[in-house]
Write a protein that holds these residues in place. Sequence first.
Motif, PDB file in Angstrom:
ATOM      1  N   ILE A   7      -8.221  14.688   8.049  1.00 55.68           N
ATOM      2  CA  ILE A   7      -7.557  13.939   6.984  1.00 55.68           C
ATOM      3  C   ILE A   7      -6.129  14.484   6.870  1.00 55.68           C
ATOM      4  CG2 ILE A   7      -7.612  13.285   4.544  1.00 55.68           C
ATOM      5  CD1 ILE A   7     -10.071  12.366   6.068  1.00 55.68           C
ATOM      6  N   VAL A   8      -5.147  13.598   6.898  1.00 54.61           N
ATOM      7  CA  VAL A   8      -3.740  14.005   6.810  1.00 54.61           C
ATOM      8  C   VAL A   8      -3.024  13.069   5.814  1.00 54.61           C
ATOM      9  CG1 VAL A   8      -1.600  14.344   8.086  1.00 54.61           C
ATOM     10  CG2 VAL A   8      -3.786  14.725   9.234  1.00 54.61           C
ATOM     11  N   PRO A   9      -2.284  13.582   4.846  1.00 53.77           N
ATOM     12  CA  PRO A   9      -2.229  14.994   4.472  1.00 53.77           C
ATOM     13  C   PRO A   9      -3.541  15.428   3.798  1.00 53.77           C
ATOM     14  CG  PRO A   9      -0.773  13.680   3.067  1.00 53.77           C
ATOM     15  CD  PRO A   9      -1.400  12.742   4.034  1.00 53.77           C
ATOM     16  N   GLN A  10      -3.777  16.670   3.789  1.00 60.69           N
ATOM     17  CA  GLN A  10      -5.071  17.153   3.281  1.00 60.69           C
ATOM     18  C   GLN A  10      -5.258  16.781   1.816  1.00 60.69           C
ATOM     19  OE1 GLN A  10      -5.718  21.267   4.156  1.00 60.69           O
ATOM     20  NE2 GLN A  10      -6.540  20.761   6.162  1.00 60.69           N
ATOM     21  N   ARG A  11      -4.146  16.890   1.072  1.00 61.18           N
ATOM     22  CA  ARG A  11      -4.218  16.424  -0.323  1.00 61.18           C
ATOM     23  C   ARG A  11      -3.420  15.129  -0.386  1.00 61.18           C
ATOM     24  NH1 ARG A  11      -4.060  21.999  -1.113  1.00 61.18           N
ATOM     25  NH2 ARG A  11      -1.795  22.020  -0.950  1.00 61.18           N
ATOM     26  N   PRO A  12      -4.053  14.031  -0.898  1.00 63.96           N
ATOM     27  CA  PRO A  12      -3.355  12.735  -0.909  1.00 63.96           C
ATOM     28  C   PRO A  12      -2.008  12.851  -1.598  1.00 63.96           C
ATOM     29  CG  PRO A  12      -5.629  12.466  -1.566  1.00 63.96           C
ATOM     30  CD  PRO A  12      -5.401  13.946  -1.474  1.00 63.96           C
ATOM     31  N   ALA A  13      -1.046  12.131  -1.059  1.00 61.38           N
ATOM     32  CA  ALA A  13       0.311  12.214  -1.594  1.00 61.38           C
ATOM     33  C   ALA A  13       0.832  10.831  -1.902  1.00 61.38           C
ATOM     34  CB  ALA A  13       1.210  12.905  -0.570  1.00 61.38           C
ATOM     35  N   GLY A  14       1.948  10.807  -2.629  1.00 59.12           N
ATOM     36  CA  GLY A  14       2.578   9.519  -2.937  1.00 59.12           C
ATOM     37  C   GLY A  14       4.075   9.671  -2.915  1.00 59.12           C
ATOM     38  N   LEU A  15       4.780   8.556  -2.646  1.00 57.78           N
ATOM     39  CA  LEU A  15       6.230   8.570  -2.738  1.00 57.78           C
ATOM     40  C   LEU A  15       6.711   7.155  -2.960  1.00 57.78           C
ATOM     41  CD1 LEU A  15       7.524   7.325   0.126  1.00 57.78           C
ATOM     42  CD2 LEU A  15       6.933   9.564   0.986  1.00 57.78           C
ATOM     43  N   ARG A  16       8.010   7.062  -3.285  1.00 56.54           N
ATOM     44  CA  ARG A  16       8.602   5.749  -3.502  1.00 56.54           C
ATOM     45  C   ARG A  16      10.003   5.776  -2.927  1.00 56.54           C
ATOM     46  NH1 ARG A  16       9.855   5.661  -8.808  1.00 56.54           N
ATOM     47  NH2 ARG A  16      12.040   5.076  -8.647  1.00 56.54           N
TER      48      ARG A  16
ATOM     49  N   ALA B 299       8.649 -13.156   0.983  1.00 59.03           N
ATOM     50  CA  ALA B 299       9.962 -13.681   0.577  1.00 59.03           C
ATOM     51  C   ALA B 299      11.057 -12.705   0.945  1.00 59.03           C
ATOM     52  CB  ALA B 299       9.963 -13.907  -0.938  1.00 59.03           C
ATOM     53  N   PRO B 300      12.277 -13.209   1.183  1.00 55.16           N
ATOM     54  CA  PRO B 300      13.400 -12.316   1.473  1.00 55.16           C
ATOM     55  C   PRO B 300      13.548 -11.310   0.346  1.00 55.16           C
ATOM     56  CG  PRO B 300      14.063 -14.590   1.752  1.00 55.16           C
ATOM     57  CD  PRO B 300      12.676 -14.609   1.184  1.00 55.16           C
ATOM     58  N   CYS B 301      13.990 -10.086   0.742  1.00 59.79           N
ATOM     59  CA  CYS B 301      13.826  -8.981  -0.198  1.00 59.79           C
ATOM     60  C   CYS B 301      14.999  -8.800  -1.136  1.00 59.79           C
ATOM     61  CB  CYS B 301      13.619  -7.727   0.602  1.00 59.79           C
ATOM     62  SG  CYS B 301      14.382  -7.870   2.171  1.00 59.79           S
ATOM     63  N   ALA B 302      14.782  -9.143  -2.388  1.00 56.81           N
ATOM     64  CA  ALA B 302      15.748  -8.790  -3.422  1.00 56.81           C
ATOM     65  C   ALA B 302      15.213  -7.647  -4.265  1.00 56.81           C
ATOM     66  CB  ALA B 302      16.001  -9.990  -4.330  1.00 56.81           C
ATOM     67  N   ALA B 303      13.924  -7.291  -4.065  1.00 54.57           N
ATOM     68  CA  ALA B 303      13.298  -6.269  -4.902  1.00 54.57           C
ATOM     69  C   ALA B 303      13.996  -4.935  -4.703  1.00 54.57           C
ATOM     70  CB  ALA B 303      11.830  -6.163  -4.538  1.00 54.57           C
ATOM     71  N   LYS B 304      14.066  -4.127  -5.796  1.00 55.05           N
ATOM     72  CA  LYS B 304      14.693  -2.821  -5.682  1.00 55.05           C
ATOM     73  C   LYS B 304      13.771  -1.848  -4.983  1.00 55.05           C
ATOM     74  CE  LYS B 304      17.016   0.527  -8.727  1.00 55.05           C
ATOM     75  NZ  LYS B 304      17.471   1.270  -7.611  1.00 55.05           N
ATOM     76  N   GLU B 305      12.473  -1.956  -5.316  1.00 59.65           N
ATOM     77  CA  GLU B 305      11.520  -1.037  -4.703  1.00 59.65           C
ATOM     78  C   GLU B 305      11.187  -1.537  -3.296  1.00 59.65           C
ATOM     79  OE1 GLU B 305       7.907   0.633  -6.882  1.00 59.65           O
ATOM     80  OE2 GLU B 305       6.992  -0.699  -5.382  1.00 59.65           O
ATOM     81  N   LEU B 306      11.388  -0.647  -2.344  1.00 58.59           N
ATOM     82  CA  LEU B 306      11.082  -1.036  -0.971  1.00 58.59           C
ATOM     83  C   LEU B 306       9.628  -0.695  -0.633  1.00 58.59           C
ATOM     84  CD1 LEU B 306      14.363   0.012   0.860  1.00 58.59           C
ATOM     85  CD2 LEU B 306      13.478  -2.298   0.623  1.00 58.59           C
ATOM     86  N   VAL B 307       9.294   0.567  -0.779  1.00 59.67           N
ATOM     87  CA  VAL B 307       7.930   0.958  -0.406  1.00 59.67           C
ATOM     88  C   VAL B 307       7.434   1.975  -1.418  1.00 59.67           C
ATOM     89  CG1 VAL B 307       8.706   2.784   1.168  1.00 59.67           C
ATOM     90  CG2 VAL B 307       6.451   1.760   1.474  1.00 59.67           C
ATOM     91  N   ARG B 308       6.144   1.865  -1.731  1.00 53.61           N
ATOM     92  CA  ARG B 308       5.507   2.830  -2.632  1.00 53.61           C
ATOM     93  C   ARG B 308       4.176   3.222  -2.036  1.00 53.61           C
ATOM     94  NH1 ARG B 308       5.118   3.920  -8.314  1.00 53.61           N
ATOM     95  NH2 ARG B 308       6.741   2.419  -8.804  1.00 53.61           N
ATOM     96  N   LEU B 309       3.955   4.525  -1.894  1.00 55.63           N
ATOM     97  CA  LEU B 309       2.667   5.061  -1.432  1.00 55.63           C
ATOM     98  C   LEU B 309       2.006   5.748  -2.617  1.00 55.63           C
ATOM     99  CD1 LEU B 309       3.805   6.754   1.924  1.00 55.63           C
ATOM    100  CD2 LEU B 309       3.026   4.428   1.576  1.00 55.63           C
ATOM    101  N   GLU B 310       0.724   5.410  -2.831  1.00 55.14           N
ATOM    102  CA  GLU B 310       0.002   6.002  -3.970  1.00 55.14           C
ATOM    103  C   GLU B 310      -1.244   6.697  -3.468  1.00 55.14           C
ATOM    104  OE1 GLU B 310      -0.817   2.725  -6.529  1.00 55.14           O
ATOM    105  OE2 GLU B 310       1.278   2.428  -7.079  1.00 55.14           O
ATOM    106  N   GLN B 311      -1.228   8.031  -3.539  1.00 60.84           N
ATOM    107  CA  GLN B 311      -2.417   8.834  -3.205  1.00 60.84           C
ATOM    108  C   GLN B 311      -2.977   8.474  -1.834  1.00 60.84           C
ATOM    109  OE1 GLN B 311      -3.696  11.358  -5.379  1.00 60.84           O
ATOM    110  NE2 GLN B 311      -1.645  10.925  -6.154  1.00 60.84           N
TER     111      GLN B 311
END
Lengths: 233, 398, 462
Positions: A30-39, A2-14
């Motif tokens: 393995i990259v990154p060596q320690r899993p990371a997340g961002l939003r 659906a067309p994007c009205a959501a506030k959150e665009l992208v979320r990466l979890e571990q």
Amino acid sequence: MAPCAAKELVRLEQVSKRFAPARRGDPPIIVPQRPAGLRVDRGELVLVEGSSGSGKSTLLGLAGLLWTPARGRVRFLGHEVSRVSPAYRNRLRRQHVGFAFQNYQLFERMPAWESVALPLLVRGVPFERGRERARELLGRLGMHGREHHRTEQLSGGEQQRVAVARALAAGPDLVVADEPLSNADPESAGLIINLLEHCLETGAGVLVASHDTRFKPMASRRLNLDNEETSGA
Amino acid sequence: MRFGRTFIALVRMAAGNLVRFPLRTVVVLACLLAAAAPLLTALALQQGLKDQALATLDAGPDLLITGDDFGRPGAVPLEWTDIVRQAPGVVLVIPRAVGRVMIDDLPAILVGLGPAAGIEGAQRRHHPGMPELGAGELAVGSALARHYGIKKGDEMRLALPVEGPERFRYRSFVVTGLLDGPDSPVWSATLVRGSFADLQDIFLRHGMASELMVWCRSGYEQRISTELSRLLGPAARIQDRPMMETYYHAGFDRRGGAFLVLFLAALSLSIPVLALSSGLGLSARRREVAVLKSFGWETREVLLLQMIESVTIAMAGASLAVVLALAWLVFGSAWPLNAFLLPGAEELPLGRLPYRLAWAPVLMSYVYAVTVTACGAVVAAWRAAAADPGRILLGGEG
Amino acid sequence: MIITAPIIISIFLAVVGLLPGLVAAGLLAGRGKTYGQGEGQGIYLVFLLLLTAFGIRVIAWPLTYLALGSAVPHVQGAMCLFGVTRLCPLWANLLQFSRPLLIFSLGGWLALRMSRKAHERRTPGPALPASLGERLLLPGSVGLLIIDGLLELVVLFSLRPDQPVYCCGSVYDLPDRLSSALPQHLFGARSAGMLVPLMVVLALLVVLSCSAAAASLLRRRRPLPGRRLPVSVALLIGGGLTGFVPAAFFAGMEVLAPRLTGLPFHHCLYCLLGKTAYGPWIAATFAGGVLCAGWGALLLPPRHAGAVRPAIALLVTGSLFTVAFLGVVAAGWFQVGQGGDLGRCPGCGGQMYDSVYLVRIVAGDAPELTFCSPVCAMEWIRREGDSSRGLFVTVRDEFTGTWLDSGAAYVVEGADDIAGLPKGNRWHIYEYLENAHVMAFELEGNLVSDPFVHRGDDGSRP
């Protein structure tokens, strides 16, 4: 989707990605060596920092849906997209994501305006409208009169401006920029930053990997891959 | 509508890519031209010569009678003319003498037509022929005339065999005409026509002819052939028109066929050459495709772009080949290809040679061009389309 | 071996079409099990190779016939393509079956695969598994590709000029030919008249069922609960095609070939293809209609949304081609755009076109006269022939159209006028006595002595 009205665009979890080793028989990388997340939310700039080889570009690629993660989850516009088909990821990128690469990656012997209009070509945007849009963006980046100059005829700073303009041509929801100011002179840097701020005001989200300190005041959140520190909201 | 705009955008971009990678474009075009232009030229020349040959055959006799000389064609006695003329269904018989003489260093074919025997009006209808030549008169083919600088009224000397210790003598003839003109078939350019009596003298074959040309009522050829075989016995060889046509076709196609077989090798080589040339600039193209994919270009759009490029080059190459072939035929008389199809072409100035560029060879050259560029580009297209956009972020080619 | 330019190009295309098949077979041998489940780049290369091969084989299809046609002058006894195929009948017949099968199979696989990929582009979720049809058509297509390429090479290399053959008349003009005997057995003695209407009805059935299926898909809703209608429409299309194809072949041989070639007793489809302007268009539109409708039916009922648009496109294209086929047949039937205006007959004043009933007369030194039928020619001879010397009368064999002297021909006077000419005509001309006997029986007539005999004889007339 659906067309994007959501506030959150992208979320990466571990998340992390597995790359094939240089030599057969060696373990995968393995990259990154320690899993990371961002939003990344609409209207905010998220800054990713870290030393060379820490996985900044990989994280940007995962956020920009260039790859699927070997581990962890990716949510885009509120939907789980970790395991979707490459064709569907392609479609999402076409509709919602713009990239500005570290080495510009402009096409040889191509006029600047045509480079900027490339993302619009396959969207069925009429030729004249695409050219107008390209001229408008290049104008805002101080390149009036240089639209017809080919890539080889542009300076490093101008090429960088063209690369950023290309990322923004289709009006993406998410802008992913890898070191967008790496070779920019002060004038170019100022113009690029102004344009990115304008994007934020229009509701796009910007994800930047950079060492440049000029992004720090703009960033809503900062992720440092070396020490896994996340600052900001 | 949107697909139409996208398609047009791809066409523009494909045209731009052909200009942006000029080395690849020029190499591919050169390969296509090198294969297609000579092929078209040779086919057009072969077709023109065949057309002329078949026209000559159409205007020629229904049956050709020669002697049988130890299994090879031999001379026929002139008395056979009356026997043949009496066969039911025969309308015209003309004896012909054909021989070979040397004019300085070059051989020439000498031809003379004997007195016709037939029903009233038949000769005018079936064989209007050329003006009669008297004793000591010759008509010379245009190529020979050009080569030796002969004009009407000039004197020509031929060395002729004689019985006796001298072995040969010279005899002078007057050139009363040239075998030239827009309707003259190309092989008349190397002919010399003389009177029948002179030829009998020259070759010491009085009372004989090389062959009898026979015209019949339609549908009677087979019956007449059978009847003449009975009347003339095994000493006669009788060829009907289908047989003569087969020899014509076989002759042309044997020569042209050898040429085409060589070409098959050239055509086959063009694919690996094109595969290599399609790889020119491949690393740059892979990088570009990876960038396009990062914008959301789908693989099928990348392939469509490459297909449009291939088809455009192919069409351009085939079209240029047609133009080049025509120019080669008109201005160059297909030299040096003409030597394959027309023996003697390399020695004598035959002038403009007949040609006909039919639609089938032109169509085939387009088919060849499209096929070869498509096949040559498959692996390059696959490698380019398989470019990983993510690698761009890591600084690789994709 | 007979060497002509079309043959060389066809050999080249056969080799070039064979190579992708061999490479694809090798790749599939190693990776076939992963097909449709997270395919790698190797399968993608297979797709590219088969896509290229499909294009090459479609282009090569008419070129194969062009190549065989180019060999006709070189083969003793051959009047048309059929004669050339008699040099290697088994392989040539197999090739003529393998080619359309290959194109249908390969095109069907491409349609199924590309529609699956289109669906993956539009919907979130993992890649779709390949359907059973896709998994069966892929190895089948690769196998057929190799077989077809090899068959074509065998056929082309078997063409030799030194072997005489029998041509189409000895097969297609026999009274007990299959195209006549089978319909008669099924529908009775007058079945020939039903073949063209039957072909038209079945063609319209294909058009209507394809259009109905496309329309229901365009509306994007199920017209009835469940999937019954799409399945039944698919069956209807399949059934229509199954009837349409043989009906078209039989109608072509029994009715269209004689009418369009102008040889009323000649039933050879190869002559229709090679000797008339309409033949290639009839073949092309027929093949296009059957193939596109068949591919469209393969996609029904659509398993996923990605198959909807391709199915609509193929069904509509199939309908258009079939309509075009009917149009070309009609144009040929009514001789639309047919040139060859030969002026007015000096006997009856009617317009003359190229036909087997023409008669040419040359009287002495006078110009040649052409008459529309033996009737007009005989009337002229009765009027003018006595005063002329050296009359040459040439007529045409009704089986082959060959011109021959009237004295060499055999003439049958039939019971009825079947030529449809202005003054009517019951005289039929044949080059061979056997044909004259057979036609005397068919036409309920008699062999007669030369009706063109005249008193103005030049002494050369046997």
